[in-house]
Design a protein around this motif. Sequence first.
Motif, PDB file in Angstrom:
ATOM      1  N   ALA A 135       0.126  11.713 -15.275  1.00 38.67           N
ATOM      2  CA  ALA A 135       0.378  13.097 -15.663  1.00 38.67           C
ATOM      3  C   ALA A 135      -0.575  14.057 -14.970  1.00 38.67           C
ATOM      4  O   ALA A 135      -0.269  15.234 -14.786  1.00 38.67           O
ATOM      5  CB  ALA A 135       0.271  13.254 -17.179  1.00 38.67           C
ATOM      6  N   LYS A 136      -1.751  13.546 -14.561  1.00 34.98           N
ATOM      7  CA  LYS A 136      -2.711  14.415 -13.869  1.00 34.98           C
ATOM      8  C   LYS A 136      -2.146  14.956 -12.568  1.00 34.98           C
ATOM      9  O   LYS A 136      -2.554  16.014 -12.090  1.00 34.98           O
ATOM     10  CB  LYS A 136      -3.997  13.638 -13.580  1.00 34.98           C
ATOM     11  N   ALA A 137      -1.240  14.190 -11.968  1.00 33.80           N
ATOM     12  CA  ALA A 137      -0.700  14.588 -10.673  1.00 33.80           C
ATOM     13  C   ALA A 137       0.491  15.534 -10.792  1.00 33.80           C
ATOM     14  O   ALA A 137       0.932  16.097  -9.805  1.00 33.80           O
ATOM     15  CB  ALA A 137      -0.270  13.344  -9.891  1.00 33.80           C
ATOM     16  N   TRP A 175       0.829  -1.204   0.000  1.00 33.51           N
ATOM     17  CA  TRP A 175       0.000   0.000   0.000  1.00 33.51           C
ATOM     18  C   TRP A 175       0.868   1.261   0.000  1.00 33.51           C
ATOM     19  O   TRP A 175       1.948   1.277   0.609  1.00 33.51           O
ATOM     20  CB  TRP A 175      -0.880   0.039   1.239  1.00 33.51           C
ATOM     21  N   THR A 176       0.386   2.304  -0.671  1.00 37.12           N
ATOM     22  CA  THR A 176       1.008   3.622  -0.570  1.00 37.12           C
ATOM     23  C   THR A 176      -0.027   4.623  -0.060  1.00 37.12           C
ATOM     24  O   THR A 176      -1.206   4.302   0.087  1.00 37.12           O
ATOM     25  CB  THR A 176       1.552   4.125  -1.920  1.00 37.12           C
ATOM     26  N   ALA A 177       0.414   5.835   0.183  1.00 39.65           N
ATOM     27  CA  ALA A 177      -0.466   6.891   0.688  1.00 39.65           C
ATOM     28  C   ALA A 177      -1.289   7.545  -0.411  1.00 39.65           C
ATOM     29  O   ALA A 177      -2.247   8.264  -0.117  1.00 39.65           O
ATOM     30  CB  ALA A 177       0.375   7.962   1.393  1.00 39.65           C
ATOM     31  N   ASP A 178      -0.950   7.305  -1.677  1.00 43.31           N
ATOM     32  CA  ASP A 178      -1.509   8.093  -2.773  1.00 43.31           C
ATOM     33  C   ASP A 178      -2.810   7.532  -3.333  1.00 43.31           C
ATOM     34  O   ASP A 178      -2.949   6.320  -3.543  1.00 43.31           O
ATOM     35  CB  ASP A 178      -0.499   8.181  -3.918  1.00 43.31           C
ATOM     36  N   TRP A 179      -3.752   8.454  -3.602  1.00 40.89           N
ATOM     37  CA  TRP A 179      -4.956   8.082  -4.329  1.00 40.89           C
ATOM     38  C   TRP A 179      -4.582   7.765  -5.767  1.00 40.89           C
ATOM     39  O   TRP A 179      -3.650   8.329  -6.331  1.00 40.89           O
ATOM     40  CB  TRP A 179      -5.977   9.218  -4.312  1.00 40.89           C
ATOM     41  N   TRP A 180      -5.327   6.842  -6.351  1.00 38.94           N
ATOM     42  CA  TRP A 180      -5.072   6.398  -7.713  1.00 38.94           C
ATOM     43  C   TRP A 180      -5.489   7.455  -8.729  1.00 38.94           C
ATOM     44  O   TRP A 180      -6.542   8.080  -8.611  1.00 38.94           O
ATOM     45  CB  TRP A 180      -5.841   5.120  -7.997  1.00 38.94           C
ATOM     46  N   ALA A 181      -4.662   7.638  -9.741  1.00 40.41           N
ATOM     47  CA  ALA A 181      -5.009   8.405 -10.932  1.00 40.41           C
ATOM     48  C   ALA A 181      -4.631   7.546 -12.129  1.00 40.41           C
ATOM     49  O   ALA A 181      -3.508   7.043 -12.198  1.00 40.41           O
ATOM     50  CB  ALA A 181      -4.271   9.737 -10.982  1.00 40.41           C
ATOM     51  N   GLU A 182      -5.577   7.347 -13.038  1.00 41.16           N
ATOM     52  CA  GLU A 182      -5.330   6.475 -14.191  1.00 41.16           C
ATOM     53  C   GLU A 182      -4.138   6.951 -15.000  1.00 41.16           C
ATOM     54  O   GLU A 182      -3.322   6.168 -15.467  1.00 41.16           O
ATOM     55  CB  GLU A 182      -6.586   6.437 -15.078  1.00 41.16           C
ATOM     56  N   ALA A 199      11.553  18.770 -13.051  1.00 40.50           N
ATOM     57  CA  ALA A 199      11.380  17.754 -12.027  1.00 40.50           C
ATOM     58  C   ALA A 199      10.376  18.233 -10.995  1.00 40.50           C
ATOM     59  O   ALA A 199      10.505  19.321 -10.447  1.00 40.50           O
ATOM     60  CB  ALA A 199      12.723  17.447 -11.366  1.00 40.50           C
ATOM     61  N   VAL A 200       9.367  17.418 -10.753  1.00 47.56           N
ATOM     62  CA  VAL A 200       8.351  17.741  -9.757  1.00 47.56           C
ATOM     63  C   VAL A 200       8.870  17.298  -8.394  1.00 47.56           C
ATOM     64  O   VAL A 200       9.310  16.157  -8.228  1.00 47.56           O
ATOM     65  CB  VAL A 200       7.024  17.030 -10.085  1.00 47.56           C
ATOM     66  N   ARG A 201       8.794  18.175  -7.412  1.00 43.95           N
ATOM     67  CA  ARG A 201       9.351  17.874  -6.099  1.00 43.95           C
ATOM     68  C   ARG A 201       8.318  17.173  -5.232  1.00 43.95           C
ATOM     69  O   ARG A 201       7.198  17.631  -5.086  1.00 43.95           O
ATOM     70  CB  ARG A 201       9.831  19.162  -5.430  1.00 43.95           C
ATOM     71  N   ASN A 202       8.717  16.037  -4.655  1.00 44.31           N
ATOM     72  CA  ASN A 202       7.879  15.296  -3.718  1.00 44.31           C
ATOM     73  C   ASN A 202       6.462  15.084  -4.270  1.00 44.31           C
ATOM     74  O   ASN A 202       5.461  15.442  -3.638  1.00 44.31           O
ATOM     75  CB  ASN A 202       7.845  15.997  -2.361  1.00 44.31           C
ATOM     76  N   LEU A 203       6.422  14.485  -5.427  1.00 40.24           N
ATOM     77  CA  LEU A 203       5.161  14.252  -6.140  1.00 40.24           C
ATOM     78  C   LEU A 203       4.177  13.465  -5.282  1.00 40.24           C
ATOM     79  O   LEU A 203       4.524  12.462  -4.665  1.00 40.24           O
ATOM     80  CB  LEU A 203       5.443  13.472  -7.427  1.00 40.24           C
ATOM     81  N   ARG A 204       2.940  13.929  -5.227  1.00 42.03           N
ATOM     82  CA  ARG A 204       1.855  13.192  -4.602  1.00 42.03           C
ATOM     83  C   ARG A 204       0.907  12.718  -5.685  1.00 42.03           C
ATOM     84  O   ARG A 204       0.852  13.263  -6.785  1.00 42.03           O
ATOM     85  CB  ARG A 204       1.097  14.068  -3.592  1.00 42.03           C
ATOM     86  N   GLY A 205       0.094  11.710  -5.369  1.00 36.16           N
ATOM     87  CA  GLY A 205      -0.735  11.057  -6.369  1.00 36.16           C
ATOM     88  C   GLY A 205      -1.998  11.807  -6.712  1.00 36.16           C
ATOM     89  O   GLY A 205      -2.113  13.017  -6.509  1.00 36.16           O
ATOM     90  N   GLY A 206      -2.991  11.066  -7.235  1.00 36.71           N
ATOM     91  CA  GLY A 206      -4.227  11.662  -7.705  1.00 36.71           C
ATOM     92  C   GLY A 206      -5.098  12.180  -6.579  1.00 36.71           C
ATOM     93  O   GLY A 206      -4.710  12.210  -5.406  1.00 36.71           O
ATOM     94  N   LYS A 207      -6.299  12.582  -6.929  1.00 33.23           N
ATOM     95  CA  LYS A 207      -7.248  13.119  -5.963  1.00 33.23           C
ATOM     96  C   LYS A 207      -8.353  12.104  -5.710  1.00 33.23           C
ATOM     97  O   LYS A 207      -8.654  11.261  -6.555  1.00 33.23           O
ATOM     98  CB  LYS A 207      -7.840  14.424  -6.485  1.00 33.23           C
ATOM     99  N   LEU A 208      -8.970  12.212  -4.550  1.00 31.24           N
ATOM    100  CA  LEU A 208     -10.018  11.273  -4.159  1.00 31.24           C
ATOM    101  C   LEU A 208     -11.101  11.184  -5.225  1.00 31.24           C
ATOM    102  O   LEU A 208     -11.574  10.102  -5.566  1.00 31.24           O
ATOM    103  CB  LEU A 208     -10.618  11.685  -2.818  1.00 31.24           C
TER     104      LEU A 208
END
Length: 310
Positions: free
Chosen positions: A229-231, A219-226, A243-252
């Motif tokens: 690139a959306k994130a 498991w990771t902390a990030d919400w799924w994004a298909e 370079a994106v710093r400390n990238l987080r995943g998609g939105k709920l």
Amino acid sequence: MVLVPGGTFTMGSERFYPEERPLRRVHVDPFRIDATPVTNRQFARFVAETGHHTQAEIAPDPRDYPGMLPEMARAGSLVFRKTSGPVPMEDVTQWWEFCFGADWRHPYGPDSDLDALDLWDHPVVHVAWPDAAAYAKWAGKELPTEAEHEFAARGGLEGQEFAWGDELAPGGRMLANYWQGLFPFSNTREDGWERTSPVRSYPPNGFGLFDMIGNVWEWTADWWAENPAKALKAKKAGDSCCAVRNLRGGKLKDSFDPGQPQVRIGRKVIKGGSHLCAVNYCQRFRPAARHPEMIDTSTSHIGFRCVRRN
């Protein structure tokens, strides 16, 4: 825990599955991560100290699952069952069974137990995302982001498909627990294991981390994004110079399963693949691999590990 130095790397892959694209440059700050997945022994201490009941040990409320048959409102979890021969590969119900009484203490079903199977040093399984998050909070840690997990899994290698290079079994050596043979009916067990294996059974990667691919999904902390690139928050999501710093995943709002619109339970990213990944099915025993999983779902092949930041 192992200190992973910060750095910038190319996240994703263009050789396998569309959800791993596009390639993107991501920077992560230094962090500490568990050297292995959380084991049954470690999870048992958490349960003993907190009295935590996992999702698999709690009967679901039919009101949360419109259309659920009353007889299905019993505690349990998904258990892999090997088939007797070839089956349609698009039908996962051929090898997944919702088993009443399966949970982290009884990983293969109610008649199995950790002592008899000698599984105390295997990764804990049958933990849903809230169970992993509860353990992390108790331990004073967090779950890793998708970017942190992938950076750690690569072990300092850039652009390689596996945690040790571009060859799955160099010189015939088994370097991770994955399925050899034809999934889901013929496992030749060249790696020595039919299901999970004890942590530290295979060599560590370049950062000194074990089982970052294979054995169990994590498991990771990030919400799924298909589409990852959306994130991206850079002006040009696909521009490798940014370079994106400390990238987080998609939105709920993007993480719900479009095939089940009536069940409003989001999906988190799982990483690393498992012992059920095979060359002929689900080649996700790679750092770049990613998959969505409903946060209320537990299975016999998903576990987790934790991180500390700062």
